[in-house]
Design an enzyme around this catalytic site. Structure first.
Site, PDB file in Angstrom:
ATOM      1  CG  PHE A 228      -1.729  -1.246   1.405  1.00  0.00           C
ATOM      2  CD1 PHE A 228      -2.874  -1.491   0.666  1.00  0.00           C
ATOM      3  CD2 PHE A 228      -1.314  -2.207   2.319  1.00  0.00           C
ATOM      4  CE1 PHE A 228      -3.603  -2.660   0.854  1.00  0.00           C
ATOM      5  CE2 PHE A 228      -2.038  -3.374   2.503  1.00  0.00           C
ATOM      6  CZ  PHE A 228      -3.184  -3.606   1.771  1.00  0.00           C
ATOM      7  CB  CYS A 340      -4.898   5.098   9.249  1.00  0.00           C
ATOM      8  SG  CYS A 340      -5.775   4.571   7.763  1.00  0.00           S
TER       9      CYS A 340
END
Length: 396
Positions: A228, A340
């Protein structure tokens, strides 16, 4: 008489602890006819004044507190002072080698609910995500210009959470010129390209700055798989630190193109870097089946949890991705894994990663806990402000 809301008995406790949110079910009565974004006085059931808040009739978070001081008006001077205070906190953080990209205003944690402002060189990028923030947008711009008169101000309120506030998504210039397609910032001795208009969030993940620098400890002489990768922040640090090879993996070709530009901008050895357009989940399974192994793996996925009812599904996603990563780590390899998602508690994230280690048949030790950079502060009365959590694991 100004508009006001009265709370259900007992629901004032969170405000007495200075938490800035008031949910719809906590409201017993609305006095007057406040419009979206209007400032209302907040009272306990016994008539005790509690706060001044921005009213949002469409949102489950029905009001967000501006101030707990009854004598403090919410006006131009209020926003000018709050922006100045936020800026002072950042200048106190960055005494030497200050980054040219950092978070200037961190919403509730800076006493400005729903307002996120990031600074990229001479451009300020705003996200105005609440009804109150939207109501005061012109005043917010004026407050910013009082601190940064020569800066351009650009809005990136293209976030779905605005729809929960009854607001349309919006992007555009708030002051000055339209930003260039890409802007270069500097942090920790590296130059990094930011796509302000088309990039994720406000253009970049400033919250990972310190973690990017820390990750370099696990790069020298190693093969690093950066999953990512977005525009290759972690990968750029790894190359700078002397990685033998860095593999940046992302679904976005435009992000990978910027990752390559970042390596070139810093005069790094491109022969030691690969930029792979692929689905990370599928690629990790492919590597596992092929017997590929890496010394260091970085997992920095996008937010998996948008609401509480998605938490179980998100846990499965985090478990799967961490299990796959551990299966392709060399013995005594290093895994840096992040979430996150603000709705993912730190203890639950650790449990998910622990279960992933069991399913992978590996033993993992936590070396470090990681969190967001300090320009993303967490107000003690607002623990929701701590959204980024990471683990550095040594995997046997």
């Amino acid at each position: 008489m100004p508009s006001a809301i009265t709370l259900v008995k007992g629901r004032e406790k969170s405000l007495l602890r200075k938490h800035p949110w008031i949910f719809s079910k906590a409201i017993a009565k609305v006095i007057g006819k406040p419009k979206s974004g209007d400032t209302v006085d907040v009272y306990a059931s016994d008539g005790t004044w509690l706060a001044k808040a921005a009213y949002s009739p469409k949102s489950q978070i029905r009001a967000r507190v501006w101030t707990f001081e009854q004598s403090q008006p919410v006006d131009h001077a209020f926003f000018k002072k709050r922006v100045a205070q936020a800026y002072a906190r950042r200048t106190a953080l960055f005494t030497e080698d200050a980054p040219t990209g950092y978070r200037l205003v961190a919403a509730e944690s800076d006493g400005l609910p729903g307002i996120t402002i990031d600074k990229y060189a001479d451009t300020l990028v705003c996200q105005l995500l609440s009804a109150g923030a939207d109501r005061w947008r012109k005043v917010i711009v004026d407050a910013l210009l009082s601190q940064f008169p020569d800066h351009n101000i650009f809005e990136r309120s293209d976030v779905s959470v605005r729809e929960k506030e009854g607001l349309e998504q919006t992007v555009g210039v708030l002051h000055g010129n339209e930003p260039d397609s890409v802007v270069a910032i500097e942090e920790n001795g590296l130059k990094l390209i930011v796509d302000i208009q088309g990039g994720h969030k406000t253009g970049y993940y400033l919250d990972q700055r310190d973690n990017r620098a820390f990750s370099a400890k696990f790069a020298n002489g190693r093969e690093v798989l950066n999953c990512f990768s977005y525009t290759g922040g972690f990968g750029t640090y790894a190359l700078k630190a002397g990685a033998e090879k860095v593999y940046n993996v992302d679904m976005s070709q435009s992000a990978l193109d910027i990752a390559k530009q970042n390596a070139e901008l810093n005069e790094l050895d491109l022969s030691k870097a690969e930029f792979i357009k692929a689905d990370v989940f599928k690629l990790l399974r492919q590597y596992r089946d092929e017997g590929r192994q890496f010394d260091t793996i970085i997992l920095d996925p996008p937010k998996f949890v948008e609401s509480k009812h998605q938490l179980n599904r998100a846990c499965r996603g985090y478990k799967d991705i961490n299990m796959l990563a551990m299966q392709i780590l060399k013995p005594m390899g290093t895994l840096l894994t992040f979430s996150c998602s603000g709705l993912m508690p730190s203890d639950l994230f650790q449990k998910v990663v622990a279960d992933a280690a069991v399913d992978a048949g590996r033993t993992a030790h936590i070396l470090h806990w990681l969190h967001q950079s300090p320009d993303h502060p967490v107000l003690t009365s607002y623990p929701e402000g701590l959204y980024l959590k990471g683990l550095v694991l040594q995997v046997e």
